[in-house]
Write a protein that holds these residues in place. Structure first.
Motif, mmCIF file in Angstrom:
data_model
loop_
_atom_site.group_PDB
_atom_site.id
_atom_site.type_symbol
_atom_site.label_atom_id
_atom_site.label_comp_id
_atom_site.label_asym_id
_atom_site.label_seq_id
_atom_site.Cartn_x
_atom_site.Cartn_y
_atom_site.Cartn_z
ATOM 1 N N SER A 9 0.765 -1.256 0.124
ATOM 2 C CA SER A 9 -0.116 0.029 0.058
ATOM 3 C C SER A 9 0.865 1.254 0.079
ATOM 4 O O SER A 9 2.226 1.160 -0.149
ATOM 5 C CB SER A 9 -0.836 0.142 1.089
ATOM 6 N N GLU A 10 0.247 2.603 -0.108
ATOM 7 C CA GLU A 10 0.799 3.700 0.085
ATOM 8 C C GLU A 10 1.046 4.034 1.396
ATOM 9 O O GLU A 10 1.700 5.194 1.736
ATOM 10 C CB GLU A 10 0.233 4.768 -0.506
ATOM 11 N N VAL A 11 0.628 3.190 2.441
ATOM 12 C CA VAL A 11 0.858 3.517 3.973
ATOM 13 C C VAL A 11 2.000 3.035 4.537
ATOM 14 O O VAL A 11 2.046 1.578 4.704
ATOM 15 C CB VAL A 11 -0.541 3.269 4.562
ATOM 16 N N ALA A 39 0.001 8.628 2.069
ATOM 17 C CA ALA A 39 -1.538 8.585 2.082
ATOM 18 C C ALA A 39 -2.003 9.557 3.224
ATOM 19 O O ALA A 39 -3.005 9.855 2.897
ATOM 20 C CB ALA A 39 -1.557 7.097 2.476
ATOM 21 N N ARG A 42 -2.037 12.708 1.383
ATOM 22 C CA ARG A 42 -3.248 12.842 0.447
ATOM 23 C C ARG A 42 -4.562 13.144 1.519
ATOM 24 O O ARG A 42 -5.360 14.033 0.980
ATOM 25 C CB ARG A 42 -3.386 11.579 -0.174
ATOM 26 N N VAL A 43 -4.591 12.358 2.329
ATOM 27 C CA VAL A 43 -5.857 12.631 3.232
ATOM 28 C C VAL A 43 -5.995 14.107 3.728
ATOM 29 O O VAL A 43 -7.073 14.852 3.991
ATOM 30 C CB VAL A 43 -5.875 11.720 4.697
ATOM 31 N N SER B 397 -3.255 -0.236 9.407
ATOM 32 C CA SER B 397 -2.799 0.867 8.503
ATOM 33 C C SER B 397 -3.310 1.942 9.220
ATOM 34 O O SER B 397 -2.623 3.247 9.029
ATOM 35 C CB SER B 397 -3.203 0.464 7.164
ATOM 36 N N LEU B 638 -9.474 2.785 0.526
ATOM 37 C CA LEU B 638 -8.828 4.034 -0.197
ATOM 38 C C LEU B 638 -7.985 4.626 0.408
ATOM 39 O O LEU B 638 -6.923 5.334 -0.317
ATOM 40 C CB LEU B 638 -10.332 4.729 -0.583
ATOM 41 N N ASP B 639 -7.789 4.737 1.668
ATOM 42 C CA ASP B 639 -6.507 5.138 2.339
ATOM 43 C C ASP B 639 -5.359 4.559 2.128
ATOM 44 O O ASP B 639 -4.005 4.925 2.242
ATOM 45 C CB ASP B 639 -6.797 5.277 4.030
ATOM 46 N N MET B 640 -5.220 3.090 1.634
ATOM 47 C CA MET B 640 -4.156 2.215 1.347
ATOM 48 C C MET B 640 -3.839 2.252 -0.023
ATOM 49 O O MET B 640 -2.820 2.239 -0.486
ATOM 50 C CB MET B 640 -4.690 1.236 1.935
ATOM 51 N N TYR B 641 -4.688 2.212 -0.686
ATOM 52 C CA TYR B 641 -4.665 2.145 -2.349
ATOM 53 C C TYR B 641 -5.397 3.255 -3.279
ATOM 54 O O TYR B 641 -6.700 3.529 -2.829
ATOM 55 C CB TYR B 641 -5.142 0.514 -2.646
ATOM 56 N N ASP B 642 -4.831 3.314 -4.342
ATOM 57 C CA ASP B 642 -5.495 4.065 -5.135
ATOM 58 C C ASP B 642 -6.326 3.111 -6.197
ATOM 59 O O ASP B 642 -6.030 2.059 -6.811
ATOM 60 C CB ASP B 642 -4.474 4.548 -6.271
#
Lengths: 52, 744
Positions: A9-11, A39, A42-43, B397, B638-642
């Protein structure tokens, strides 16, 4: 290490990084947060957008 | 202003200047600096007291919250039991009222006995011991003056410490590449120390280390690193941990590597201040500053050019180092190791070794450590369901996100931040529980917009501290006469915008004020329980206004409705129950709509919370929970992935609305309506008469809407590959229900 069967993930995993080593302050909040955790940044941007 | 940039945080206190071993690699006695010959053997009590005064003075002046003092030598145990107790008492008396004192002793272990251990326990002293590996490795250098081995004595000392783990700090091992690295590693690992460190032997360009090959030290360390990793890193090794951390942009744990400014100062037995001890290998008198504890403060020492040179990071390094791609990990190595031809303006004498070792470690420990979900987990969530392990992963996460958001507030409330840092270290589970409260993130995001009260950080810290069983005294935020402690409850009847909260075994209070503690309300059915959050000052973030504090009869209504709703979910919608049980932590009451139509909501920042006005019947509450919790799950995904192209500004037809929706809105609605369709699909078989017909109509309508929306998402061309996979799983859930549309 991420396995082939996992989706990264991006986190960033910040659970085991001591709090006092991941801070950011003042004007650097946004840029540091973006570096540490895209992430969350982004939030954050979404929060700014929804506030204007 | 003193001009002091960086205060000292570690003081090496030389309590004895002689040693009972005669190790031939010792930097104190066997190298260029011979100043030990002119110093008192033992640090006099009055010198120790003066040193303690200076350290406390410095800590108080610069608000240093934690100071490490290392009792050192020579061999510090030669100072004897009574004298060490005097010195420790002087340090505790002066420093405990000012800051957290991390008191340590570094010894060769030869004289360690139970009496010393009792003394260390009494004064809270942790013990580090030098040992160079197995017997052969250790005896290569660490011998008595008459040539006898020290190995058995050190092993006996380590046995004493193993039996008293609260005293045991770890083992320091000086490297000799003539030793077998794996034998050294195995010997250290077998002792199961809480920490080990591998130290490059002190050397300079003028006095280089023995070097059987160009990168002998790197090769030796790499052999251990690879074995250590293969073993699952059974003990922390400070050099390796530091290089892994610096590779990922985090601070080093050791002065030996990294660009962190040095904050170490040495106080010799005569009270003179010296720079870092290892400088003794550079040239005679190299560590001297000309200052002492009787005439000079630590602020005076901090201005010394030699101290400052070790605080300037990359700027202080040789040009060759500043251009080096691994400089942020290496940091030029230990300052001492750069010395040659009268100057420190060189790379480390271990440059080639450090370069090779760092490259190896960077390659073997690729950057991070991002949260990842197994494909099966993503697929399970995409079906619209998801069980406890999937929800736990999402929550973890969220915890990382909240830690990042919290850290952004560190400068806003320093006392609260310090408490959070210590809780994070000592009680991480209690802190995590509070951080995962839905509205902590709402507050943190609000702060980044400049909204809310910065002092609420203290409320978060206080709640975590109370959960950890700690006593608390901290100034906290007061909102509308209440101090809210997330997950715990509220202290009502408090005046002012802030107040000093006290919490101990007798309860929670504000001195001098008549207050009332109101425990957070919980809705419980069997072993499932959620907060009924009617007090958090940040809960009013939903599409509909939050209700005020509930009255007792309203709470009773909620309890009855929740019990019946949960029974319905558990019996008729069992595929949703495990996910709800793992991820739904909070129900937030909303104001009832004037039309009395069902009202519910989720907020993207409030993972774990579903908000609703109390509906007319429990089945509707079940429906609202199922519906809204879909948004909770998808928001975390959605916080984790696009899942879609965020730059897409197209608006799409959503069959259940008149106004077109952005892609995320369509995705969210579709995902939520899987549960709505499912609710009515099942419900029509559980009710009779008109209700049955109504359920049937609802099912066919919502199923058609949802299935159509899935096709809109699929055809948008704006879903990412993962988003397409996600929507495909949604379709697979919906498809068989299409065949059930006829009510039989």
């Amino acid at each position: 290490m991420t396995q082939d069967t996992e989706i990264t993930s991006e986190v960033y995993d910040l659970r085991n990084i001591p709090l006092d080593e991941m801070g950011s302050e003042g004007d650097a909040i946004l840029s540091n947060l973006a570096r540490v955790n895209p992430a969350a940044a982004r939030v954050l941007v979404a929060a700014f957008q929804s506030s204007v | 202003m003193t001009g002091l940039a960086i205060p000292f945080r570690q003081v090496v206190l030389k309590v004895h200047s002689r040693c009972d071993l005669a190790c031939d690699h010792c930097y104190v006695f066997q190298h260029a600096d011979q100043s030990w010959r002119g110093r008192p053997r033992v640090m006099p009590a009055e010198t120790a007291a003066r040193a303690a005064y200076r350290i406390a003075e410095h800590a108080a002046a610069h608000d240093v919250r934690r100071v490490q003092v290392v009792l050192h030598g020579g061999e510090p145990l030669l100072a004897g039991h009574r004298h060490l107790a005097l010195i420790a008492a002087a340090l505790r008396d002066r420093l405990d009222p000012v800051c957290e004192l991390d008191l340590r002793i570094h010894t060769n272990g030869v004289r360690l006995d139970e009496r010393f251990c009792d003394l260390f326990a009494a004064y809270g002293i942790k013990v580090g011991v030098s040992l160079d590996g197995d017997r052969a490795a250790n005896d290569r250098h660490r011998r008595h003056a008459d040539g006898r081995s020290s190995y058995d004595e050190v092993i006996r000392a380590l046995g004493l410490l193993a039996a008293r783990p609260e005293l045991y700090a770890g083992i320091l091992c000086t490297i000799d590449v003539a030793n077998d690295p794996i034998a050294v590693y195995e010997a250290l690992a077998a002792l199961r120390p809480p920490r080990a460190d591998l130290l490059l032997p002190h050397a300079t360009w003028d006095s280089p280390p023995p070097r059987p090959s160009e990168t002998a030290y790197a090769d030796w360390l790499i052999a251990i690193f690879d074995r250590w990793r293969a073993d699952g890193a059974p003990m922390p090794i400070r050099l390796f941990d530091s290089l892994i951390r610096t590779a990922h942009g985090r601070p080093s744990l050791s002065e030996a590597v990294g660009l962190e400014p040095s904050t170490v100062v040495v106080i010799e037995t005569d009270g003179s201040y010296e720079q870092v001890d290892s400088l003794k290998v550079a040239y005679d008198g190299a560590p001297q500053t000309g200052f002492d504890v009787f005439r000079h403060s630590l602020d005076d020492v901090a201005g010394h050019p030699g101290i400052r040179a070790r605080q300037r990071g990359a700027e202080a390094l040789a040009e060759e180092c500043r251009r080096c791609p691994v400089v942020s990990s290496c940091g030029g190595g230990l300052f001492t190791h750069r010395f040659g031809a009268g100057s420190f303006d060189h790379p480390s004498v271990y440059c080639a070794d450090l370069f090779k070792l760092i490259h190896h470690i960077h390659r073997e420990t690729p950057m991070p450590t991002s949260h990842a979900l197994p494909r099966a987990t993503v697929d399970a969530l995409a079906t619209g369901f998801g069980s406890a392990p999937e929800l736990d992963r999402l929550a973890q996460s969220q915890l990382s996100l909240r830690r990042a958001l919290l850290a952004a507030q560190r400068a806003q409330a320093p006392a609260a931040w310090d408490l959070l840092v210590s809780l994070d270290r000592d009680h991480p589970a209690a802190l995590a529980e509070v951080l995962l409260h839905p509205y902590v993130r709402v507050w943190a995001v609000g702060r980044l917009r400049g909204e809310g009260d910065a002092a609420y950080l203290a409320n978060i810290a206080a709640a975590a501290a109370i959960r950890a069983g700690a006593e608390v005294k901290i100034r906290v935020s007061v909102t509308a006469g209440s101090i809210h402690l997330p997950t715990l409850g509220s202290l009502d009847g408090v005046s002012g915008d802030d107040a000093v909260l006290l919490a101990d075994a007798s309860g929670v209070r504000v001195d001098g004020q008549e207050t009332t503690w109101r425990e957070a309300v919980r809705l419980t059915r069997g072993d499932f329980s959620v907060l009924l959050e009617d007090s958090d000052p940040h809960r009013d973030c939903h599409q509909w206004p939050a209700s005020g504090r509930l009255r007792d009869e309203e709470i009773a209504q909620w309890r009855r409705a929740f019990e019946a709703a949960w029974d319905l979910i558990a019996s008729d919608y069992p595929r949703y129950a495990p996910g709800l049980r793992a991820g739904l932590t909070t129900i937030t009451p909303l104001m009832t709509a004037p039309s009395s139509r069902p009202v519910s909501s989720t907020a993207r920042h409030a993972f774990g919370a579903v908000a609703a006005a109390l509906p007319a019947d429990p089945a509707t509450l079940a429906l609202l929970i199922l519906h809204e919790f879909q948004h909770v799950k998808l928001g975390a995904v959605l916080d984790m992935y696009d899942l879609y192209d965020e730059s897409d500004t197209t608006l799409y037809h959503a069959p259940w609305r008149e106004d077109p929706r952005p892609l995320e809105g369509l995705l969210q609605g579709t995902y939520a309506h899987i549960a709505v369709s499912d609710f009515w699909r099942v419900r029509r078989h559980a009710v009779e008469g008109e209700a049955r017909q109504e359920a049937q109509e609802n099912f066919t309508r919502w199923w058609s809407h949802t299935a159509a929306a899935v096709e809109t998402l699929t055809g948008s061309g704006k879903m990412t590959p993962l988003g397409m996979r996600f929507v495909s799983a949604m379709r697979e859930t919906l498809a068989p229900w299409g065949d059930e549309r006829a009510l039989v």
